[in-house]
Write a protein that holds these residues in place. Structure first.
Motif, PDB file in Angstrom:
ATOM      1  N   LEU A  76       0.828  -1.211   0.000  1.00 46.32           N
ATOM      2  CA  LEU A  76       0.000   0.000   0.000  1.00 46.32           C
ATOM      3  C   LEU A  76       0.861   1.260   0.000  1.00 46.32           C
ATOM      4  CD1 LEU A  76      -2.815  -1.076   2.499  1.00 46.32           C
ATOM      5  CD2 LEU A  76      -2.963  -0.879   0.007  1.00 46.32           C
ATOM      6  N   ALA A  77       1.979   1.210   0.731  1.00 48.46           N
ATOM      7  CA  ALA A  77       2.889   2.367   0.742  1.00 48.46           C
ATOM      8  C   ALA A  77       3.478   2.594  -0.647  1.00 48.46           C
ATOM      9  CB  ALA A  77       4.001   2.141   1.759  1.00 48.46           C
ATOM     10  N   GLY A  78       3.852   1.497  -1.329  1.00 43.57           N
ATOM     11  CA  GLY A  78       4.400   1.607  -2.676  1.00 43.57           C
ATOM     12  C   GLY A  78       3.375   2.135  -3.666  1.00 43.57           C
ATOM     13  N   ARG A  79       2.130   1.659  -3.548  1.00 40.35           N
ATOM     14  CA  ARG A  79       1.074   2.133  -4.442  1.00 40.35           C
ATOM     15  C   ARG A  79       0.770   3.612  -4.180  1.00 40.35           C
ATOM     16  NH1 ARG A  79       0.936   0.914  -8.817  1.00 40.35           N
ATOM     17  NH2 ARG A  79      -0.831   2.343  -8.898  1.00 40.35           N
ATOM     18  N   GLU A 148      10.668   9.466 -10.323  1.00 36.85           N
ATOM     19  CA  GLU A 148       9.691   8.471 -10.789  1.00 36.85           C
ATOM     20  C   GLU A 148       9.956   7.135 -10.100  1.00 36.85           C
ATOM     21  OE1 GLU A 148       7.867   6.572 -14.915  1.00 36.85           O
ATOM     22  OE2 GLU A 148       9.696   7.798 -14.987  1.00 36.85           O
ATOM     23  N   PRO A 149       8.956   6.588  -9.401  1.00 38.14           N
ATOM     24  CA  PRO A 149       9.185   5.321  -8.690  1.00 38.14           C
ATOM     25  C   PRO A 149       9.224   4.135  -9.644  1.00 38.14           C
ATOM     26  CG  PRO A 149       6.902   6.049  -8.415  1.00 38.14           C
ATOM     27  CD  PRO A 149       7.620   7.138  -9.172  1.00 38.14           C
ATOM     28  N   ASP A 150       9.874   3.087  -9.215  1.00 38.80           N
ATOM     29  CA  ASP A 150       9.895   1.833  -9.960  1.00 38.80           C
ATOM     30  C   ASP A 150       8.449   1.345 -10.098  1.00 38.80           C
ATOM     31  OD1 ASP A 150      10.114  -0.765 -10.866  1.00 38.80           O
ATOM     32  OD2 ASP A 150      11.602  -1.391  -9.381  1.00 38.80           O
ATOM     33  N   PRO A 151       7.973   1.041 -11.325  1.00 41.15           N
ATOM     34  CA  PRO A 151       6.577   0.600 -11.486  1.00 41.15           C
ATOM     35  C   PRO A 151       6.242  -0.678 -10.724  1.00 41.15           C
ATOM     36  CG  PRO A 151       7.839   0.287 -13.519  1.00 41.15           C
ATOM     37  CD  PRO A 151       8.679   1.130 -12.608  1.00 41.15           C
ATOM     38  N   ASN A 152       7.280  -1.487 -10.430  1.00 42.37           N
ATOM     39  CA  ASN A 152       7.063  -2.730  -9.673  1.00 42.37           C
ATOM     40  C   ASN A 152       7.406  -2.575  -8.195  1.00 42.37           C
ATOM     41  OD1 ASN A 152       6.370  -4.216 -12.044  1.00 42.37           O
ATOM     42  ND2 ASN A 152       8.546  -4.330 -12.559  1.00 42.37           N
ATOM     43  N   ARG A 153       7.578  -1.321  -7.764  1.00 42.19           N
ATOM     44  CA  ARG A 153       8.017  -1.055  -6.400  1.00 42.19           C
ATOM     45  C   ARG A 153       7.074  -1.656  -5.350  1.00 42.19           C
ATOM     46  NH1 ARG A 153      10.596  -0.489  -1.943  1.00 42.19           N
ATOM     47  NH2 ARG A 153      10.163   1.286  -0.644  1.00 42.19           N
ATOM     48  N   ALA A 154       5.767  -1.511  -5.530  1.00 42.56           N
ATOM     49  CA  ALA A 154       4.802  -1.973  -4.526  1.00 42.56           C
ATOM     50  C   ALA A 154       4.899  -3.491  -4.331  1.00 42.56           C
ATOM     51  CB  ALA A 154       3.387  -1.571  -4.936  1.00 42.56           C
ATOM     52  N   THR A 155       4.945  -4.239  -5.441  1.00 48.83           N
ATOM     53  CA  THR A 155       5.019  -5.701  -5.357  1.00 48.83           C
ATOM     54  C   THR A 155       6.343  -6.148  -4.759  1.00 48.83           C
ATOM     55  OG1 THR A 155       3.604  -5.874  -7.307  1.00 48.83           O
ATOM     56  CG2 THR A 155       4.852  -7.839  -6.680  1.00 48.83           C
ATOM     57  N   LYS A 156       7.439  -5.539  -5.226  1.00 47.20           N
ATOM     58  CA  LYS A 156       8.761  -5.895  -4.696  1.00 47.20           C
ATOM     59  C   LYS A 156       8.837  -5.604  -3.206  1.00 47.20           C
ATOM     60  CE  LYS A 156      11.382  -5.071  -8.969  1.00 47.20           C
ATOM     61  NZ  LYS A 156      12.339  -4.166  -9.643  1.00 47.20           N
ATOM     62  N   ALA A 158       6.352  -5.452  -1.012  1.00 45.28           N
ATOM     63  CA  ALA A 158       5.525  -6.404  -0.265  1.00 45.28           C
ATOM     64  C   ALA A 158       6.257  -7.733  -0.069  1.00 45.28           C
ATOM     65  CB  ALA A 158       4.205  -6.633  -0.999  1.00 45.28           C
ATOM     66  N   LEU A 159       6.861  -8.245  -1.156  1.00 36.65           N
ATOM     67  CA  LEU A 159       7.569  -9.524  -1.072  1.00 36.65           C
ATOM     68  C   LEU A 159       8.798  -9.438  -0.176  1.00 36.65           C
ATOM     69  CD1 LEU A 159       7.347 -10.730  -4.785  1.00 36.65           C
ATOM     70  CD2 LEU A 159       6.189 -11.731  -2.806  1.00 36.65           C
ATOM     71  N   THR A 160       9.568  -8.356  -0.330  1.00 34.90           N
ATOM     72  CA  THR A 160      10.796  -8.201   0.462  1.00 34.90           C
ATOM     73  C   THR A 160      10.486  -8.086   1.946  1.00 34.90           C
ATOM     74  OG1 THR A 160      11.849  -7.058  -1.402  1.00 34.90           O
ATOM     75  CG2 THR A 160      12.896  -6.834   0.750  1.00 34.90           C
ATOM     76  N   ILE A 161       9.528  -7.236   2.293  1.00 35.89           N
ATOM     77  CA  ILE A 161       9.165  -7.056   3.704  1.00 35.89           C
ATOM     78  C   ILE A 161       8.607  -8.353   4.285  1.00 35.89           C
ATOM     79  CG2 ILE A 161       7.593  -5.873   5.291  1.00 35.89           C
ATOM     80  CD1 ILE A 161       7.846  -3.392   3.514  1.00 35.89           C
ATOM     81  N   GLY A 162       7.697  -9.000   3.537  1.00 32.61           N
ATOM     82  CA  GLY A 162       7.088 -10.237   4.024  1.00 32.61           C
ATOM     83  C   GLY A 162       8.107 -11.347   4.245  1.00 32.61           C
ATOM     84  N   LEU A 163       9.007 -11.545   3.280  1.00 31.58           N
ATOM     85  CA  LEU A 163      10.022 -12.598   3.399  1.00 31.58           C
ATOM     86  C   LEU A 163      11.035 -12.283   4.501  1.00 31.58           C
ATOM     87  CD1 LEU A 163      10.632 -13.414  -0.379  1.00 31.58           C
ATOM     88  CD2 LEU A 163       9.441 -14.825   1.310  1.00 31.58           C
ATOM     89  N   ALA A 164      11.388 -10.999   4.639  1.00 31.67           N
ATOM     90  CA  ALA A 164      12.310 -10.600   5.709  1.00 31.67           C
ATOM     91  C   ALA A 164      11.678 -10.839   7.078  1.00 31.67           C
ATOM     92  CB  ALA A 164      12.701  -9.129   5.548  1.00 31.67           C
TER      93      ALA A 164
END
Length: 237
Positions: A76-79, A148-156, A158-164
């Motif tokens: 949500l923060a990335g979006r 300009e943010p990375d267009p895949n920033r939100a998904t990346k 989410a995955l990075t935080i969740g896995l960490a």
């Protein structure tokens, strides 16, 4: 070598550095909570139950729920960041179309702040206005300070935080898999988790430019305090 050749590697390096910083930040967010929250939960349960199985079951449930919640928060923060950028860009495009002279004046103000003489300010603003896409790019970066943010920033994110979070959460739970007595497993969990908190705090502080040893001790102390409080409350009630 031409100016374009000089500028291209610099831009690529900046973008790589920016995204690398985002990645490290996401790991720090996920890992810090992942090490601390399940550690406190396991410590609290160790003071209240007689079986390590219950601690493991509750701990895994917390890690699953926590990683999803943290990952969703990162998404949500990335979006929000991407939506904010797009909203501001649309506004700049509209202003370039409808009030170009005012936008040129804002370009001149940017270069005036850099100490350039008026004739150069006017020349640069006029030249920049010939390409509306680059004009808007300039305004986004130098007027609004937005990259300009990375267009895949939100998904990346989410995955990075969740896995960490999962990786961090499994550390304090690990001893409970091998020792059926919760109070004994807690001693190993404390030692293992405090070492990991110290190492994590050390590298986190180095990345953020803080004194590494002091930062490591602070992170370790916070984790220990949370676990002690949870254990004490569980024993009390």
């Amino acid at each position: 070598m031409t100016n374009a050749q000089h500028s291209h590697p610099h831009g690529a390096h900046h973008e790589q550095h920016l995204r690398s910083s985002d990645f490290i930040s996401d790991i720090v967010i996920g890992m810090s909570d992942g090490l601390t929250v399940p550690f406190a939960l396991a410590a609290g349960l160790s003071g209240a139950v007689a079986s390590s199985t219950l601690v493991v079951t509750a701990g895994i449930a917390e890690i699953v729920a926590g990683s999803i919640a943290m990952g969703l928060g990162g998404y949500l923060a990335g979006r929000t960041e991407a939506d904010h950028y797009e909203s501001e860009r649309r506004r700049e495009v509209l202003e370039v179309e409808t009030v170009p002279e005012r936008e040129k004046e804002e370009v001149r103000e940017v270069f005036a702040d850099m100490g350039l003489p008026l004739d150069l300010q006017i020349a640069i603003a006029d030249e920049l206005s010939k390409d509306k896409t680059k004009w808007v790019d300039f305004m986004m970066k130098y007027e609004l300070g937005l990259e300009e943010p990375d267009p895949n920033r939100a998904t990346k994110s989410a995955l990075t935080i969740g896995l960490a979070y999962i990786a961090g959460g499994l550390v304090p739970l690990a001893p409970y898999f091998f020792n059926s007595i919760p109070q004994e497993a807690l001693l190993y969990s404390c030692g293992l988790t405090l070492i990991c908190l110290f190492v994590f705090g050390y590298f986190k502080s180095k990345v953020t430019g803080q004194p590494p040893v002091g930062g490591a001790i602070k992170v370790m102390f916070i984790g220990a305090l949370a676990a002690a409080a949870a254990f004490g409350v569980a024993k009390l009630f």
